[in-house]
Design a protein around this motif. Sequence first.
Motif, PDB file in Angstrom:
ATOM      1  N   ASN A   1       0.856  -1.178   0.000  1.00 27.72           N
ATOM      2  CA  ASN A   1       0.000   0.000   0.000  1.00 27.72           C
ATOM      3  C   ASN A   1       0.893   1.229   0.000  1.00 27.72           C
ATOM      4  O   ASN A   1       1.538   1.540   1.010  1.00 27.72           O
ATOM      5  CB  ASN A   1      -0.917  -0.005   1.230  1.00 27.72           C
ATOM      6  CG  ASN A   1      -1.929   1.126   1.215  1.00 27.72           C
ATOM      7  OD1 ASN A   1      -1.726   2.142   0.543  1.00 27.72           O
ATOM      8  ND2 ASN A   1      -3.008   0.969   1.936  1.00 27.72           N
TER       9      ASN A   1
ATOM     10  N   ASP B   1       0.208   4.259   0.095  1.00 31.44           N
ATOM     11  CA  ASP B   1      -0.183   5.265   1.089  1.00 31.44           C
ATOM     12  C   ASP B   1       0.659   5.130   2.350  1.00 31.44           C
ATOM     13  O   ASP B   1       1.027   6.134   2.972  1.00 31.44           O
ATOM     14  CB  ASP B   1      -1.666   5.107   1.465  1.00 31.44           C
ATOM     15  CG  ASP B   1      -2.608   5.524   0.353  1.00 31.44           C
ATOM     16  OD1 ASP B   1      -2.161   6.239  -0.569  1.00 31.44           O
ATOM     17  OD2 ASP B   1      -3.789   5.121   0.400  1.00 31.44           O
ATOM     18  N   ASN B   2       0.970   3.899   2.730  1.00 29.27           N
ATOM     19  CA  ASN B   2       1.754   3.675   3.948  1.00 29.27           C
ATOM     20  C   ASN B   2       3.194   4.170   3.793  1.00 29.27           C
ATOM     21  O   ASN B   2       3.804   4.630   4.765  1.00 29.27           O
ATOM     22  CB  ASN B   2       1.745   2.193   4.312  1.00 29.27           C
ATOM     23  CG  ASN B   2       0.364   1.706   4.701  1.00 29.27           C
ATOM     24  OD1 ASN B   2      -0.476   2.477   5.136  1.00 29.27           O
ATOM     25  ND2 ASN B   2       0.113   0.413   4.524  1.00 29.27           N
TER      26      ASN B   2
ATOM     27  N   ASP C   1       2.975   8.021   3.939  1.00 22.53           N
ATOM     28  CA  ASP C   1       2.716   8.465   5.322  1.00 22.53           C
ATOM     29  C   ASP C   1       3.951   8.324   6.206  1.00 22.53           C
ATOM     30  O   ASP C   1       4.084   9.048   7.211  1.00 22.53           O
ATOM     31  CB  ASP C   1       1.564   7.664   5.935  1.00 22.53           C
ATOM     32  CG  ASP C   1       0.222   7.981   5.295  1.00 22.53           C
ATOM     33  OD1 ASP C   1       0.128   9.017   4.592  1.00 22.53           O
ATOM     34  OD2 ASP C   1      -0.722   7.181   5.462  1.00 22.53           O
TER      35      ASP C   1
ATOM     36  N   GLU D   1       2.209   5.874  -8.577  1.00 19.24           N
ATOM     37  CA  GLU D   1       2.593   5.562  -7.203  1.00 19.24           C
ATOM     38  C   GLU D   1       4.013   6.036  -6.911  1.00 19.24           C
ATOM     39  O   GLU D   1       4.289   6.617  -5.851  1.00 19.24           O
ATOM     40  CB  GLU D   1       2.490   4.056  -6.969  1.00 19.24           C
ATOM     41  CG  GLU D   1       1.068   3.527  -6.922  1.00 19.24           C
ATOM     42  CD  GLU D   1       1.015   2.018  -6.902  1.00 19.24           C
ATOM     43  OE1 GLU D   1       0.051   1.470  -6.331  1.00 19.24           O
ATOM     44  OE2 GLU D   1       1.930   1.366  -7.467  1.00 19.24           O
TER      45      GLU D   1
ATOM     46  N   ARG E   1       4.244   9.802  -6.544  1.00 21.93           N
ATOM     47  CA  ARG E   1       3.710  10.244  -5.259  1.00 21.93           C
ATOM     48  C   ARG E   1       4.786  10.161  -4.171  1.00 21.93           C
ATOM     49  O   ARG E   1       4.942  11.086  -3.365  1.00 21.93           O
ATOM     50  CB  ARG E   1       2.516   9.379  -4.851  1.00 21.93           C
ATOM     51  CG  ARG E   1       1.215   9.700  -5.552  1.00 21.93           C
ATOM     52  CD  ARG E   1       0.094   8.877  -4.937  1.00 21.93           C
ATOM     53  NE  ARG E   1      -0.065   9.151  -3.522  1.00 21.93           N
ATOM     54  CZ  ARG E   1      -0.547   8.295  -2.628  1.00 21.93           C
ATOM     55  NH1 ARG E   1      -0.906   7.068  -3.007  1.00 21.93           N
ATOM     56  NH2 ARG E   1      -0.675   8.634  -1.363  1.00 21.93           N
TER      57      ARG E   1
ATOM     58  N   LYS F   1       6.558  13.427  -2.297  1.00 22.74           N
ATOM     59  CA  LYS F   1       6.536  13.585  -0.828  1.00 22.74           C
ATOM     60  C   LYS F   1       7.965  13.665  -0.291  1.00 22.74           C
ATOM     61  O   LYS F   1       8.267  14.493   0.592  1.00 22.74           O
ATOM     62  CB  LYS F   1       5.797  12.407  -0.201  1.00 22.74           C
ATOM     63  CG  LYS F   1       5.759  12.437   1.340  1.00 22.74           C
ATOM     64  CD  LYS F   1       4.932  13.579   1.868  1.00 22.74           C
ATOM     65  CE  LYS F   1       4.838  13.573   3.400  1.00 22.74           C
ATOM     66  NZ  LYS F   1       4.033  12.446   3.917  1.00 22.74           N
TER      67      LYS F   1
END
Length: 355
Positions: free
Chosen positions: A135, A137-138, A141, A167, A170, A174
């Motif tokens: 994932n 997102d993990n 984060d 992905e 992203r 970040k």
Amino acid sequence: MTNYYVNPYVKECERIFPEQGRYGYYRFDMNENPEGLPKSFVDQVLKEITPEFLAIYPEPDRFLKKFSDFIGVGFENVIATNGSDMAIRYLYEVFAQTGKKVVTVSPSFEMYRVNCAILGLQHVPVAYEKDLTVNVDNIVDAIDDDTDIVVLLNPNNPIGFAYSTQETERVIQKAQEKNAIVIIDEAYHYFYDKTFLPLIDQYDNVVILRTFSKLFSMAACRLGVIISNPNIIEYVRKSHLTFDVNAIALKFGERILEQKDLVDQMICKQKEGKNYTLDILKEKGYETKDGLGNYIFIKTKKAPKELEKELKEERKILIKTFGNPMLSEYIRVSTGSKNAMEFFVENFLEDDDQQ
């Protein structure tokens, strides 16, 4: 007893080294090419290893010029290293501050964690999902103000999984916000041909790693390459050992890059062997997983550790098993030519079907 100084990070680091004594075995355990380069090619290159050649310090620029042309980047975008292991060490030493964070997926190539321990960096492992996917997102984060480096292996080792361009960008964006670099390890690129190489021109914090240990079958020689923008390459060059890569590795690397037909042939042979193995095991009712590199996972009938022991002792075949609960029901098998995989499958089925 002499009370000499020992770096506390090195002192506390726990290491597990690869098993020795693997010569003379059929090697399907460490993602090497089970057969290696064609003997005729090796013999031809060895003719160039003369006493004079061995007496001269290594000169990597000829190799790097051919490699940069081969992948379509500038000479100023590449630097050779003593395998990917040394590339990781250089990048950590140059771009990570002691005590800062390195974000990776877990499990992953062990040297990313080990180098964190040796250099006093915080390893931040992002776990796989239960379905053996990641994932993103993990990962995003996990990147914060204390992060100096983020690592993506594409595809990842040991499990597999590949990232989409969206992905990956992203994660890069970040990391850019937090002033961190992103290492994209493409050790298995030629088995999974999507590359993020164009991103080194789009983002100033992206580094790509390539190795000659996998498709190019030169694990014994230790040859890797860091690919990035000229600024990052120049910083690495300043910390780089003067004679990091040996001349024999560079010579073999040069000659491989000159023979595109040989490279294409090795890619085709490996794909044929992998597809043969996946197809026949499916016919036999086995659950398999394509790791996207030169390896597959097989859910065995026997306990994997028991099967590993039997194949080694009775058939001199080496395979990989795992203590990680996520992978404990599987064996991992390196893939090669159809001939190599026919040999493996025949022996595997004879052992695993004995209930």
